[in-house]
Write a protein that holds these residues in place. Structure first.
Motif, PDB file in Angstrom:
ATOM      1  N   HIS A  77      32.278  39.420  28.660  1.00  0.00           N
ATOM      2  CA  HIS A  77      32.107  40.610  29.497  1.00  0.00           C
ATOM      3  C   HIS A  77      31.929  41.871  28.664  1.00  0.00           C
ATOM      4  O   HIS A  77      31.040  42.680  28.941  1.00  0.00           O
ATOM      5  CB  HIS A  77      33.312  40.762  30.423  1.00  0.00           C
ATOM      6  CG  HIS A  77      33.261  41.984  31.279  1.00  0.00           C
ATOM      7  ND1 HIS A  77      32.388  42.125  32.333  1.00  0.00           N
ATOM      8  CD2 HIS A  77      33.972  43.150  31.211  1.00  0.00           C
ATOM      9  CE1 HIS A  77      32.555  43.312  32.899  1.00  0.00           C
ATOM     10  NE2 HIS A  77      33.511  43.952  32.233  1.00  0.00           N
TER      11      HIS A  77
ATOM     12  N   GLU B 277      44.460  44.410  37.817  1.00  0.00           N
ATOM     13  CA  GLU B 277      43.047  44.783  37.747  1.00  0.00           C
ATOM     14  C   GLU B 277      42.302  43.937  36.728  1.00  0.00           C
ATOM     15  O   GLU B 277      41.149  43.533  36.949  1.00  0.00           O
ATOM     16  CB  GLU B 277      42.910  46.268  37.398  1.00  0.00           C
ATOM     17  CG  GLU B 277      43.375  47.198  38.498  1.00  0.00           C
ATOM     18  CD  GLU B 277      43.150  48.657  38.132  1.00  0.00           C
ATOM     19  OE1 GLU B 277      42.297  48.931  37.265  1.00  0.00           O
ATOM     20  OE2 GLU B 277      43.845  49.521  38.706  1.00  0.00           O
TER      21      GLU B 277
ATOM     22  N   LEU C  72      39.112  41.627  37.414  1.00  0.00           N
ATOM     23  CA  LEU C  72      37.881  41.812  36.643  1.00  0.00           C
ATOM     24  C   LEU C  72      37.375  40.474  36.122  1.00  0.00           C
ATOM     25  O   LEU C  72      36.170  40.175  36.157  1.00  0.00           O
ATOM     26  CB  LEU C  72      38.139  42.761  35.477  1.00  0.00           C
ATOM     27  CG  LEU C  72      37.016  42.864  34.431  1.00  0.00           C
ATOM     28  CD1 LEU C  72      35.790  43.531  35.038  1.00  0.00           C
ATOM     29  CD2 LEU C  72      37.492  43.630  33.203  1.00  0.00           C
TER      30      LEU C  72
ATOM     31  N   ARG D 159      35.670  38.287  38.757  1.00  0.00           N
ATOM     32  CA  ARG D 159      34.285  38.708  39.006  1.00  0.00           C
ATOM     33  C   ARG D 159      33.386  38.396  37.809  1.00  0.00           C
ATOM     34  O   ARG D 159      32.258  37.919  37.966  1.00  0.00           O
ATOM     35  CB  ARG D 159      34.246  40.206  39.314  1.00  0.00           C
ATOM     36  CG  ARG D 159      35.012  40.588  40.577  1.00  0.00           C
ATOM     37  CD  ARG D 159      34.780  42.040  40.940  1.00  0.00           C
ATOM     38  NE  ARG D 159      35.265  42.964  39.917  1.00  0.00           N
ATOM     39  CZ  ARG D 159      36.516  43.420  39.833  1.00  0.00           C
ATOM     40  NH1 ARG D 159      37.429  42.996  40.702  1.00  0.00           N
ATOM     41  NH2 ARG D 159      36.875  44.275  38.888  1.00  0.00           N
TER      42      ARG D 159
END
Length: 241
Positions: free
Chosen positions: A140, A196, A200, A203
């Motif tokens: 990512h 969070e 993340l 996703r």
């Protein structure tokens, strides 16, 4: 306070193969690392998986069928201990570091089903969380970097020493140290609240799977399907009677 300033629990498996539905655990490690990277507690297991260990797998992790049968714990008892250690760590609020989490956590889940042991999800009442996966995060934050993303490659890239690769304990320790270095280099990741960060990765893993699937459909197999779920691949439905 950032999560990189607290303890991490690292989890790793060595197995008979790469299929979460059919392969078995051979060795496992659950290791607690403090903020300075030191190991403060560790549990390791050698299992008799109940099946022959393929030569290809033995060549990677060094455990033969004969050694596993002679020295390994009965699989059902070991799966109970491993699952309890992972669930207890998550229940305490300590983030769980797992390199390629969708493989290790899904295989552990299937082993629980195989032996009638309560899974991590059943013990927690929800899917494992918070999980930190160096593979997903690295893809990512550094999407276009060329080269391999295996643990040894991440260790080289982030300057983490990896001794005895494919030993479950060594790999677990290295994964936790890598993810700290990663978070220090990519500060938004290190500053992100764990809830969070977990979201993340859910996703990001789905996006990465979709990208790989599109690539495979263009270059190799028009019907290729790459599982998007993370950190746990859903169990296959049992065929109707």
């Amino acid at each position: 306070m950032s999560w990189i300033s607290g303890p991490l629990l690292a989890f790793d498996l060595e197995t008979t193969g790469t299929d979460v539905e059919t392969d078995r655990i051979v060795t496992a490690a659950v290791v607690r690392l403090e903020a300075d990277g030191s190991v403060s507690a560790e549990l390791t297991w050698l299992l008799d998986p109940g099946v022959a260990i393929p030569e290809q797998a033995s060549a990677i992790h060094g455990i033969s069928t004969e050694r596993a049968r002679e020295h390994g714990l009965p699989a059902a008892a070991a799966i109970e201990e491993i699952t309890r250690a992972v669930a207890d760590g998550l229940r305490s609020g300590t983030p769980l570091v797992v390199m390629n989490a969708r493989y290790d956590l899904s295989l552990l889940d299937r082993e629980c089903r195989r032996y009638g042991v309560d899974s991590v999800s059943e013990r927690l009442g929800d899917a494992p969380s918070p999980v930190i996966d160096p593979l997903v995060i690295d893809k990512h934050v550094d999407k276009y970097r060329k080269g391999k993303r295996a643990l040894h490659a991440l260790c080289a890239h982030y300057g983490v020493r990896l001794d005895d690769a494919h030993d479950a304990r060594a790999d677990a320790v290295a994964a936790a140290r890598v993810v700290r270095r990663m978070a220090e280099k990519h500060r938004p990741v290190g500053a992100m609240p764990l809830e969070e960060l977990h979201g993340l990765q859910v996703r990001a893993a789905a996006e990465q799977s979709l990208s790989l699937q599109a690539y495979l459909r263009r270059t190799a197999d028009p019907a290729a399907v790459v599982e998007p779920a993370w950190p746990l691949v859903p169990r296959r439905r049992e065929p109707a009677a």
